[in-house]
Motif scaffolding. Structure first.
Motif, short mmCIF file in Angstrom:
data_model
loop_
_atom_site.label_atom_id
_atom_site.label_comp_id
_atom_site.label_asym_id
_atom_site.label_seq_id
_atom_site.Cartn_x
_atom_site.Cartn_y
_atom_site.Cartn_z
N ILE A 81 47.08 40.99 40.29
CA ILE A 81 45.89 41.98 40.22
C ILE A 81 45.32 40.93 39.31
O ILE A 81 43.88 40.81 39.18
CB ILE A 81 46.35 43.61 39.37
CG1 ILE A 81 47.30 44.36 39.82
CG2 ILE A 81 45.27 43.99 38.74
CD1 ILE A 81 47.56 45.29 39.86
N ILE A 82 46.02 40.25 38.52
CA ILE A 82 45.14 39.57 37.01
C ILE A 82 44.27 38.76 38.56
O ILE A 82 43.31 38.26 37.77
CB ILE A 82 46.13 38.31 36.58
CG1 ILE A 82 47.15 39.27 36.21
CG2 ILE A 82 45.89 37.23 35.70
CD1 ILE A 82 46.29 40.00 34.33
N LEU A 83 44.94 38.13 39.52
CA LEU A 83 44.42 37.35 40.20
C LEU A 83 42.97 37.66 40.75
O LEU A 83 41.90 36.77 40.98
CB LEU A 83 45.59 36.57 41.17
CG LEU A 83 44.89 35.45 42.06
CD1 LEU A 83 45.46 33.92 40.75
CD2 LEU A 83 46.47 34.63 43.21
N PHE A 84 43.36 38.65 41.40
CA PHE A 84 42.31 39.50 42.20
C PHE A 84 41.05 39.37 40.86
O PHE A 84 39.64 39.49 41.01
CB PHE A 84 42.90 40.08 42.52
CG PHE A 84 42.06 41.19 43.65
CD1 PHE A 84 40.93 40.58 45.03
CD2 PHE A 84 40.55 42.49 43.15
CE1 PHE A 84 40.18 41.00 45.88
CE2 PHE A 84 39.43 43.05 44.21
CZ PHE A 84 39.99 42.28 45.28
N LEU A 85 41.20 40.21 39.98
CA LEU A 85 40.47 40.50 38.89
C LEU A 85 39.09 38.94 38.50
O LEU A 85 38.60 39.38 38.25
CB LEU A 85 41.08 40.87 37.99
CG LEU A 85 41.07 42.21 38.08
CD1 LEU A 85 41.84 43.34 36.81
CD2 LEU A 85 40.53 43.55 38.47
N SER A 86 40.15 38.14 38.45
CA SER A 86 39.86 36.78 38.35
C SER A 86 38.65 36.03 39.33
O SER A 86 37.58 35.37 38.79
CB SER A 86 40.93 35.85 37.57
OG SER A 86 41.84 36.34 36.54
N ALA A 87 39.06 36.07 40.27
CA ALA A 87 38.21 35.60 41.33
C ALA A 87 36.77 36.77 41.17
O ALA A 87 35.85 35.85 41.60
CB ALA A 87 38.83 35.62 42.77
N LEU A 88 36.96 37.28 40.91
CA LEU A 88 36.17 38.86 41.05
C LEU A 88 34.93 38.77 39.90
O LEU A 88 34.06 38.62 39.79
CB LEU A 88 36.74 40.20 40.63
CG LEU A 88 35.77 41.27 40.86
CD1 LEU A 88 35.43 41.57 42.59
CD2 LEU A 88 36.02 42.51 40.43
N VAL A 89 35.61 38.04 38.43
CA VAL A 89 34.65 37.85 37.92
C VAL A 89 34.16 36.45 37.77
O VAL A 89 32.81 36.49 37.81
CB VAL A 89 35.58 37.06 36.48
CG1 VAL A 89 35.10 36.08 35.04
CG2 VAL A 89 36.37 38.48 35.71
N LEU A 90 34.71 35.32 38.58
CA LEU A 90 34.39 34.33 39.17
C LEU A 90 32.76 34.81 39.69
O LEU A 90 31.29 34.28 39.84
CB LEU A 90 34.92 33.35 39.62
CG LEU A 90 35.99 32.45 39.53
CD1 LEU A 90 36.67 31.74 40.34
CD2 LEU A 90 35.33 31.82 37.70
N PHE A 91 32.68 35.72 40.49
CA PHE A 91 32.41 36.07 41.63
C PHE A 91 30.87 36.61 40.95
O PHE A 91 29.64 36.09 41.45
CB PHE A 91 32.49 36.91 42.90
CG PHE A 91 31.89 38.11 43.47
CD1 PHE A 91 30.78 37.03 44.46
CD2 PHE A 91 31.44 39.33 43.44
CE1 PHE A 91 29.53 38.28 45.62
CE2 PHE A 91 30.64 39.77 44.26
CZ PHE A 91 30.10 39.58 45.16
#
Lengths: 291, 278
Positions: free
Chosen positions: B46-56
């Motif tokens: 979940i953390i990983l996905f959210l972090s990638a979402l932030v980058l995007f």
């Protein structure tokens, strides 16, 4: 007048991989004055490019046998030089080559112009100022961020000239720099060369086989088979139509026209070199015929 | 038109990620790659996905662009999902029909696999491709590898070769077009005949192209010498890379993300609920 370059009894022969020598230049004696504009003419194989490349150490004794004395800014370069001395000569004698694509090393215009100063170790803020100045000098301000492949041939060649100017050379050699350009690009490059010469700071040597480009020079040198065949002002050279033809060189179109008119006995007077001059003379001629 | 080709998939812009130092972005990409491969717990994903979402979101790259970037891996995604779901044989049996048995662990590991692949592709392409031009990226690589120059690794030379290659792609493409046209006009046939015949016809493109590339290289080296090039020593650069405060923030945030992924690997989703319950 101070001499920028002095050649005394210079001969050069290329050495091939088997060690055989192929003569390219034979007993050349020439001097280039500071701030002068010289055109070197000659057809393929006349040795004109070889001569140019000797002057900024693109050709060295590694490439063949050099005889005689070549003095650049008073320094004898036919001998052993330190690497620093070699690079200093190359900085002071800049060279613009034939193919614009093969001179542009960077992916944007400004970085390409910066390439020379970067190599010299100039401080970044100074490079910025130098680049802006050089681009302004060739009329390419506003193209800083452009990728080279989006420019026309003439624009690329002007960027290449800016790249050379950014190193603050005292002499610039144009080695058939217009040969691959369309007429429009050629016009723009020639204008840049002319302005460079008029600024008075730079000694200009252009190597060309377009006769029209030589008419603006102070002096024309014709090379043939590695030897100086003729030297003189453009007027002195281009009025000797038959002599030029004997070494398979032509004359500017307008000169050719009046040469033929003269042979037909229609025209008397001196042969014009420039189109405008020719047009006026032609106008005069027609008026006289009518009157 | 061949002149309009884009190198890589760079979208010029002015976002916080566009303006970040290339070295920062390379290091961030490494942290993201490491995090995707170490993640195993549900919370970590979940953390990983959210972090990638932030980058995007920060990069302001359009969703369509990112989805297009995922298209080439669509097949792998579907394929692995399919196998994860069908061949997992542990946990609670959720569904059974004929020989097909679907367990909850299969669904979970499929979901993790999808997140893993998507985060890997999206984070690296947003960081290194969409917001960083190839030439800036080359600078970044050179900057990061600079310490290796001390042990005689020719870092500068490699960086120069890379940037020259990038510079000459459009030139050589243009030439390829000309060669193809020239060979076609002499009757070369590239589009019919047996595979062998067509492959042989391509030689008539490659050989002239190779010859021309060598010619370019010779002329270019001469021009570079004329312009005072003598290797990387004592060379300055117009374009200066500068680590700013925001770069440090980016790096710290990515490092924290990586640390969080490792720590949370131990805990599952139920632990999170337990945390709130206490």
């Amino acid at each position: 007048m101070e001499n920028v370059i002095e050649l005394q009894n210079v001969s050069f022969a290329y050495r091939d991989s088997e060690g055989n020598l192929h003569p390219a230049l034979n007993n050349i004696n020439l001097t280039f004055e500071k701030g002068s504009y010289t055109a070197i003419l000659g057809h393929n194989g006349s040795g004109k490019s070889t001569l140019a490349k000797l002057l900024n150490l693109v050709i060295t004794s590694e490439d063949g046998k050099i005889d005689g004395s070549i003095k650049v800014f008073g320094k004898e370069i036919n001998g052993t030089l330190t690497e620093d001395e070699e690079y200093e000569i190359r900085r002071r004698v800049g060279m613009v080559h034939q193919n614009p694509d093969d001179q542009i090393v960077a992916t944007t215009v400004e970085e390409d112009v910066a390439f020379g100063p970067e190599n010299l170790g100039v401080e970044p803020p100074v490079i910025r100022a130098t680049v802006d100045e050089a681009l302004a000098a060739v009329g390419m301000t506003g193209y800083e961020k452009f990728a080279p492949h989006r420019l026309s041939g003439g624009q690329k060649q002007r960027v290449a000239i800016a790249g050379v100017l950014a190193m603050h050379p005292e002499c610039v050699i144009f080695d058939e720099s217009t040969a691959m350009l369309d007429p429009e690009g050629r016009e723009a490059v020639l204008k840049t060369v002319d302005e460079l010469h008029k600024s008075g700071e730079v000694t200009v040597i252009t190597i060309t086989h377009y006769m029209n480009e030589a008419t603006d020079a102070d002096r024309v040198i014709v090379l043939n088979k590695g030897e100086v065949f003729m030297t003189g002002t453009p007027e002195e050279i281009f009025t000797q139509v038959d002599k030029l033809r004997s070494v398979s060189l032509g004359v500017p179109q307008v000169t050719e026209l009046f040469y033929r008119l003269k042979n037909e006995g229609v025209y008397e007077g001196k042969l014009p070199l420039h189109t405008k001059e020719g047009a006026l003379a032609l106008n005069e001629l027609i008026k006289n015929k009518r009157g | 038109m061949i002149r309009d080709i884009t190198l890589g998939q760079y979208f010029p812009g002015n976002s916080a990620l566009h303006n970040a130092d290339p070295r920062t972005k390379i290091l961030m990409a490494i942290l993201f790659i490491a995090a995707t491969f170490t993640a195993s717990g549900t919370l970590s994903f979940i953390i990983l996905f959210l972090s990638a979402l932030v980058l995007f979101i920060v990069s302001r790259i359009s969703l369509i662009t990112v989805l297009k970037g995922l298209k080439p891996i669509l097949f792998i995604l579907i394929f692995t999902t399919f196998f994860q779901i069908l061949f997992s044989r542990s946990g609670e049996l959720l569904f059974e029909w004929w020989i097909i048995k679907i367990y909850d662990s299969g669904l979970i590991s499929a979901a993790k696999m999808i997140v893993r692949i998507i985060v890997l592709v999206v984070s690296t392409s947003v960081l290194l491709s969409y917001t960083t031009s190839p030439i800036v990226l080359t600078d970044g690589i050179e900057g990061l590898l600079k310490p290796l120059a001390k042990i005689k690794v020719p870092v500068h030379d490699f960086a120069l070769i890379m940037s020259l290659a990038l510079r000459f792609i459009p030139t050589l493409l243009e030439e390829t077009e000309k060669i193809i046209a020239a060979q076609k006009s002499r009757g070369a046939n590239f589009s019919s005949g047996s595979l062998m015949k067509r492959a042989r016809a391509l030689i008539s493109i490659f050989i002239p192209l190779l010859a021309s590339a060598i010619r370019h290289a010779l002329d270019l080296s001469e021009a570079m010498i004329c312009r005072g090039y003598r290797g990387g020593d004592g060379r300055t650069k117009l374009r200066q890379m500068k680590i700013r405060f925001s770069d440090i923030v980016w790096l710290l945030a990515s490092a924290l993300m990586f640390a969080a992924v490792i720590i949370l690997n131990k805990y599952g989703l139920s632990d999170l609920f337990g945390l709130f319950g206490a």
